[in-house]
Design an enzyme around this catalytic site. Structure first.
Site, PDB file in Angstrom:
ATOM      1  N   ASP A 185      -1.208  -6.625  -0.070  1.00 40.27           N
ATOM      2  CA  ASP A 185      -0.928  -5.765   0.894  1.00 40.27           C
ATOM      3  C   ASP A 185      -2.421  -4.879   1.285  1.00 40.27           C
ATOM      4  OD1 ASP A 185       0.140  -4.701   3.104  1.00 40.27           O
ATOM      5  OD2 ASP A 185       1.318  -2.892   1.961  1.00 40.27           O
ATOM      6  N   ASP A 234       0.861  -1.408   0.073  1.00 43.51           N
ATOM      7  CA  ASP A 234      -0.046   0.290  -0.139  1.00 43.51           C
ATOM      8  C   ASP A 234       1.012   1.906   0.007  1.00 43.51           C
ATOM      9  OD1 ASP A 234       0.906   0.137   2.868  1.00 43.51           O
ATOM     10  OD2 ASP A 234      -1.500   0.350   3.398  1.00 43.51           O
ATOM     11  N   SER A 235       2.043   0.590   0.172  1.00 47.30           N
ATOM     12  CA  SER A 235       3.002   2.434  -0.185  1.00 47.30           C
ATOM     13  C   SER A 235       2.914   2.799  -1.342  1.00 47.30           C
ATOM     14  CB  SER A 235       4.424   1.435  -0.163  1.00 47.30           C
ATOM     15  OG  SER A 235       4.950   0.298  -0.970  1.00 47.30           O
ATOM     16  N   LYS A 249      -0.651  -9.644   3.091  1.00 50.12           N
ATOM     17  CA  LYS A 249      -0.326  -9.259   3.970  1.00 50.12           C
ATOM     18  C   LYS A 249      -1.620  -8.034   4.709  1.00 50.12           C
ATOM     19  CE  LYS A 249       3.033  -5.836   3.781  1.00 50.12           C
ATOM     20  NZ  LYS A 249       2.578  -4.759   4.494  1.00 50.12           N
ATOM     21  N   GLU A 299       8.716  -3.982  10.757  1.00 50.30           N
ATOM     22  CA  GLU A 299       9.404  -3.171   9.977  1.00 50.30           C
ATOM     23  C   GLU A 299       9.873  -1.893  11.282  1.00 50.30           C
ATOM     24  OE1 GLU A 299       7.058  -1.232   7.647  1.00 50.30           O
ATOM     25  OE2 GLU A 299       7.848   0.523   7.250  1.00 50.30           O
ATOM     26  N   GLU A 309      -1.392  -5.356   8.460  1.00 48.99           N
ATOM     27  CA  GLU A 309      -0.049  -4.514   9.441  1.00 48.99           C
ATOM     28  C   GLU A 309      -1.335  -4.765  10.946  1.00 48.99           C
ATOM     29  OE1 GLU A 309      -0.071  -0.302   8.804  1.00 48.99           O
ATOM     30  OE2 GLU A 309       1.025  -0.818   7.322  1.00 48.99           O
TER      31      GLU A 309
HETATM   32  O1  KIV Z   1       3.442  -1.200   1.870  1.00 55.57           O
HETATM   33  C1  KIV Z   1       4.462  -1.275   1.713  1.00 55.57           C
HETATM   34  O2  KIV Z   1       5.285  -1.373   0.506  1.00 55.57           O
HETATM   35  C2  KIV Z   1       4.794  -2.553   2.869  1.00 55.57           C
HETATM   36  C3  KIV Z   1       6.218  -1.872   3.204  1.00 55.57           C
HETATM   37  C4  KIV Z   1       6.642  -1.863   4.392  1.00 55.57           C
HETATM   38  C5  KIV Z   1       7.701  -3.302   3.294  1.00 55.57           C
HETATM   39  O3  KIV Z   1       4.279  -2.616   4.137  1.00 55.57           O
END
Ligand code: KIV
Length: 278
Positions: free
Chosen positions: A85, A46-47, A115, A184, A117
């Site tokens: 993500d 999500d970056s 993934k 992280e 958080e």
């Molecule tokens: O969204 C992303 O790019 C991440 C990085 C911190 C690996 O979760």
């Protein structure tokens, strides 16, 4: 030909002490080149909110944006383990919403895992998604979707209390069924304790040595200009290459050098004369 890794290959790599190398990718060309280079995994992070859309963080990113970019990466890298993500808002509202969105990632974008958080607080979500037959990777420590609550993008686990909470988060992630965890922005001493405590792979970004590293592609390429976190190593300066290319193109068009004879389609022999005759 490259063989797509499975969770068992990733576990074996950890057990054999072989590092997994992965990075983010958000588009077809980058993913294709990454697969060609032999990247073990690709994360459509999500970056992309910052790297592609110019937001100041990841909070505004939507499921639609994530699915859209993940589909492109999947098409480009059929033989690479692709991680979807889960964006902010896609798993916080209820366990049922989280499962529906994890399923969307699998059905619409063909991911190999999702993934998300958080640690202890998202344990029921990880349990439900993994009970649904999907692979989940946890993400602990500096969790950018909660940067507001953390007071910014700040390293975590620098005091004993904060370190203990992160270790508990990592354990909760593992105990809920995650097959791997990403740490992280935490000190290497804390990462080591997590690695010692968990049998599953522990990957890091800004977390020192562990079972593998992930980096944001626009950071390692030297493309992202807004800021460079301490943990980033730039392996190139592609922004300067862009600048050179754009300037040369502008110069050549303005001065009439481009397009040259080799860039035009001439009419078939004899056809131009017919045009003049008319
Ligand atoms: O969204 C992303 O790019 C991440 C990085 C911190 C690996 O979760």
């Amino acid at each position: 030909m490259k063989k797509k890794l499975t969770r068992f290959d990733l576990q074996k790599m950890k057990d054999d002490g072989q590092k997994a190398v992965w990075m983010t990718a958000y588009d077809y060309i980058t993913a294709q080149l990454a697969e060609e280079a032999g990247m073990d995994m690709l994360l459509v992070g999500d970056s992309l909110g910052m790297a592609v859309y110019g937001y100041s963080g990841t909070v505004p990113v939507t499921m639609e944006q994530c699915i859209y970019h993940t589909e492109a990466v999947r098409r480009a890298a059929a033989d690479t383990f692709v991680i979807g993500d889960m964006p902010f808002g896609s798993y916080q509202t209820s366990v049922s919403d989280a499962c529906k969105n994890a399923i969307r990632f699998h059905k619409e974008a063909g991911v190999d895992c999702v993934k998300l958080e958080g640690g202890t607080r998202v344990a029921p979500v990880i349990r439900a998604i993994s009970d649904g037959g999907m692979l989940v990777m946890g993400h602990v420590g500096l969790t950018p979707q909660s940067s507001g609550a953390m007071g910014g993008f700040r390293a975590q686990g620098r005091t004993a209390d904060s370190a203990k909470a992160i270790i508990e988060d990592a354990k909760a992630v593992y105990e809920s069924g995650a097959f791997a965890v990403l740490a992280e922005g935490i000190p290497p001493e804390v990462t080591k304790l997590i690695c010692d405590a968990l049998p599953i792979p522990v990957y890091g970004i800004g977390a020192g040595d562990c079972d593998g590293q992930v980096m944001i592609c626009s950071d390692i390429l030297g493309l992202f200009q807004a800021f460079t976190p301490k943990f980033v190593k730039r392996y190139g300066n592609i922004a300067d290459e862009y600048r050179k290319v754009f300037a040369a193109y502008i110069d050549e068009v303005r001065s009439g050098v481009f397009p040259g004879e080799e860039h035009v389609y001439r009419m078939i022999d004899g056809e131009a004369a017919k045009l003049e005759a008319d």
